[in-house]
Write an enzyme that holds these catalytic residues in place. Structure first.
Site, PDB file in Angstrom:
ATOM      1  N   ASP A   1      46.904  23.783  65.426  1.00  0.00           N
ATOM      2  CA  ASP A   1      46.076  22.671  65.886  1.00  0.00           C
ATOM      3  C   ASP A   1      45.000  23.251  66.799  1.00  0.00           C
ATOM      4  OD1 ASP A   1      44.878  20.562  67.186  1.00  0.00           O
ATOM      5  OD2 ASP A   1      46.740  19.463  67.568  1.00  0.00           O
TER       6      ASP A   1
ATOM      7  N   PHE B   1      50.301  18.245  72.794  1.00  0.00           N
ATOM      8  CA  PHE B   1      49.484  17.049  72.649  1.00  0.00           C
ATOM      9  C   PHE B   1      48.723  17.154  71.331  1.00  0.00           C
ATOM     10  CE2 PHE B   1      45.718  14.431  72.858  1.00  0.00           C
ATOM     11  CZ  PHE B   1      46.254  13.223  73.277  1.00  0.00           C
TER      12      PHE B   1
ATOM     13  N   LYS C   1      37.074  17.259  67.114  1.00  0.00           N
ATOM     14  CA  LYS C   1      36.251  17.301  68.326  1.00  0.00           C
ATOM     15  C   LYS C   1      34.900  17.980  68.102  1.00  0.00           C
ATOM     16  CE  LYS C   1      40.026  16.701  71.614  1.00  0.00           C
ATOM     17  NZ  LYS C   1      39.811  15.261  71.787  1.00  0.00           N
TER      18      LYS C   1
END
Length: 401
Positions: A226, A141, A255
């Site tokens: 990531d 994801f 984030k």
């Protein structure tokens, strides 16, 4: 209708149904706790998918934002501003890298990493134009843009959004043999999550990441990590890659970099990689804006103390110890994760992940399900041990239910 029901009904009537949130309407939050419009308090065990590593309303971050709000919030990159250089310098140093390319969201940062790898492949490695390939893992994801879903194996994310962007090869996560077989002279990068979050907090087999690092070096291929969810303290290290002594060629961050205050993301790499860009080839109006830089600089300063990494380690060890005790009782099949991050697989017959999440919500604990039978636990790193234990007690009660 209640205030909650009215708010939800209005949202359902006037917003696209691209999410299926739990039926709670948050009005305020502090630390690891949120309060809804009815005045009920909930323990946040999700932390905005790790965007809120430092808790809701962290005073250091709020004060940094307030101070910048009185000065300047946006210049665009048409001009310099006085927070930009410090942000890039400090973030590069935190990562042990040389250069930073700031963006806003995680998906933007992944898109930037993809573009960077391709440009590096053409200008540095010498891959023929239009032939660059990037290897990714199944069950990944990385976001929901058209290009990113083109290399997703999640049909819910892909269906009805084609045609898809070519140039990607998907191999099983954790399978080094498949990764090696997929590499060709046109491979420019391997893009991986050190821990797959949306897939259910999947930790790769021991030694996998170091072998990927060795293989990419041997084949002159960029290793892109990531760390949007796994990075910045969540796993007990600044970066999840550190658990196996791995330093990638490129970090993709987001984030928690914005502290849950503003969206901030970045690609961080060497001058040899990010130096391929020339003015006008890539950018963002809001990327690296003064407000974002001010907040992110405070995030970096907080991470340098090591306090949050230490808390994630200590409380994470306790979390996983308690969760392991729940396995074998019939309700929990497996648990996994690292630091203050766990995936809990609910046994068939004891409810779906959504049903368990709703029952926990009724007991004032908020988590999020994924892939049907799994719930994810990722509280803010500032959570107290007492609150963490209370939340786990509620999970035990629900599973006994």
């Amino acid at each position: 209708m209640s205030t909650t029901e009215t708010a939800i009904a209005s949202a359902e009537a006037h917003s696209a149904h691209n999410y299926h949130p739990l039926p709670v309407v948050v009005a305020s939050a502090e630390g690891a706790w949120m309060t809804d419009v009815e005045g009920r308090r909930y323990l946040d065990m999700l932390a905005g998918y790790s965007a809120l590593n430092f808790g809701h309303g962290n005073r250091r971050l709020i004060e940094a934002a307030k101070a910048q709000l009185d000065r300047v919030t946006l210049t665009s990159r048409a001009f310099h501003h006085d927070r930009f250089a410090d942000f890039c310098t400090q973030l590069a140093d935190l990562c042990g890298m040389e250069m930073v390319l700031p963006m806003n969201t995680g998906a933007e940062a992944v898109e930037t990493a993809v573009k960077t790898a391709r440009k590096w492949g053409y200008r540095v490695k010498g891959v023929p134009d239009g032939m660059a390939k990037i290897i990714v893992a199944s069950n990944n994801f990385h976001g929901r843009t058209t290009t990113i879903i083109s290399f997703s194996t999640d049909q819910e994310a892909r269906t009805d959004f084609g045609p898809y962007t070519p140039g990607f090869e998907i191999v099983p996560y954790g399978d080094l043999t498949a990764l090696r077989a997929a590499m060709t002279e046109n491979t420019v990068a391997v893009l991986l999550e050190p821990i797959q979050g949306e897939a259910g907090v999947l930790v790769p087999p021991p030694g996998y990441l170091p072998r990927v690092r060795e293989l990419t070096r041997e084949r002159d291929v960029l290793f892109i990590a990531d760390e949007i969810q796994s990075g910045l303290g969540r796993t007990g290290k600044t970066f999840a890659c550190e658990h196996e002594g791995v330093v990638p060629d490129m970090y993709v961050l987001g984030k928690a970099l914005g502290g849950g205050v503003v969206p901030v993301s970045a690609v961080v790499s060497s001058a040899a990689v990010l130096g391929v860009y020339r003015p006008g080839e890539h950018g963002s109006t809001f990327g690296g804006n003064p407000l974002a830089c001010a907040v992110a600089l405070e995030v970096i300063a907080m991470l340098r103390t090591g306090e949050f990494q230490e808390r994630a380690t200590e409380l994470g060890d306790h979390l996983h110890q308690e969760l392991r005790l729940m396995v074998g009782g019939g309700a929990v099949e497996t648990v996994r994760g690292r630091g203050l991050w766990a995936g809990v697989d609910i046994a068939p017959g004891h409810g779906t992940g959504r049903e368990i999440s709703e029952k926990l919500m009724d007991r004032r604990v908020l988590v999020k399900d994924t892939h049907g039978s799994t719930i994810r636990i990722a509280p803010p790193l500032v959570i107290s041990k007492e609150d963490l234990d209370w939340g786990l007690d509620q999970l035990r009660e629900v599973l006994r239910g």
